[in-house]
Design a protein around this motif. Structure first.
Motif: not given
Length: 301
Positions: A28-49
């Protein structure tokens, strides 16, 4: 990049869109979207769990960030809200995802809110930082309280040539300043910033950012191919999918207030949670609260 992630690219009509992926490809897919001025590192503690719980987690680099590139020089480097939403839809189409749970903040939250509002059949649940994140462009030039205007100084700066030149010459220092101002009580910000800053070296970053902040005030035209979406958004369409809004009490852009100003714009199941001690970079400052909200949506929506 976290050890559990792999970097992928998919070609959409507009982009060679880069994204990190965690978890099983058929889940089942989950898509995590960053903002300005950020990037995918914002979800490093969320995506793996999330991946450890059996979900397929997709974390894209938005247009103008990191390794994402436009497919041709002829495509307008638009940063308008409709472009972000169409990019999200085209990513889902390219990955053959009929539906996904979405989470986002700032620009990414805007894309997620728009898709949830206009294409609700594509969204199982929505975690939106700061609630209803769809711009009211016709009303954008109405003056606001002086304290609010002061917090939006960077938006007015970007509407000058000096702002273009300043962002071009000083993009890393400029974005680092915004991180400090927008997350004033986040002690980990300085050490985390260096992990995201390389994404702002994208050759289209400045042009996309400048267009975003000019278009939202109606000062420049948008991409003609996106006009039908922008017209639909002028009505401020309600969001009917199950939603949890997380709001930072210390957000330097727009601190959360009571009563909830957005409650009338959600017509489906809706919760709002104000997080003390949290600023604008909500998933990176409050990963556990973000993860909890997503799991609640995934299990109950």
């Amino acid at each position: 990049m976290p050890s559990s992630a792999s970097l992928h690219r998919v070609t959409t009509p507009s982009l060679h869109l880069a994204y990190e992926e965690h978890g099983p490809a058929n889940a089942e897919p989950v898509i995590l979207l960053h903002g300005f001025p950020y990037d995918v590192r914002a979800y490093d503690e969320i995506a793996p769990p999330l991946a450890e719980r059996g979900y397929r987690v997709i974390v894209p680099y938005l247009r103008g960030y990191g390794p994402t590139r436009f497919v041709s020089e002829q495509i307008m480097r638009s940063g308008q809200q409709a472009a972000l939403a169409r990019d999200l839809l085209e990513l889902m189409d390219a990955l053959h995802l009929p539906q996904a749970t979405l989470a986002g903040y700032d620009w990414g939250g805007r894309a997620a809110c728009i898709v949830a509002a206009l294409w609700p059949q594509r969204v199982k649940g929505l975690m939106s930082a700061d609630g209803y994140n769809i711009q009211d462009i016709p009303g954008a030039c109405e003056p606001r309280a002086p304290e609010t205007e002061h917090r939006l100084w960077y938006q007015y700066y970007f509407n000058t040539q000096r702002g273009v030149d300043g962002l071009t010459a000083n993009r890393r220092a400029f974005c680092e300043l915004l991180w400090r101002q927008w997350s004033p009580t986040w002690n980990q910000g300085p050490q985390c910033y260096g992990l995201s800053a390389p994404s702002f070296d994208n050759p289209d970053f400045v042009e996309v950012v400048i267009h975003s902040y000019r278009h939202r005030f109606g000062y420049v035209p948008g991409d003609p191919s996106l006009e039908s979406i922008e017209q639909a958004l002028q009505a401020q369409p309600p969001i009917q999918v199950p939603t949890i809004a997380l709001c930072g009490a210390d957000d330097g852009v727009g601190p959360a207030t009571e009563p909830d100003p957005d409650i009338g714009l959600f017509s489906g199941p809706y919760q709002r949670r104000i997080l003390p001690g949290v600023g604008h970079n909500l998933p990176q400052e409050a990963p556990q609260a973000t993860l909890d909200a997503l799991l609640e949506l995934l299990q109950n929506a």
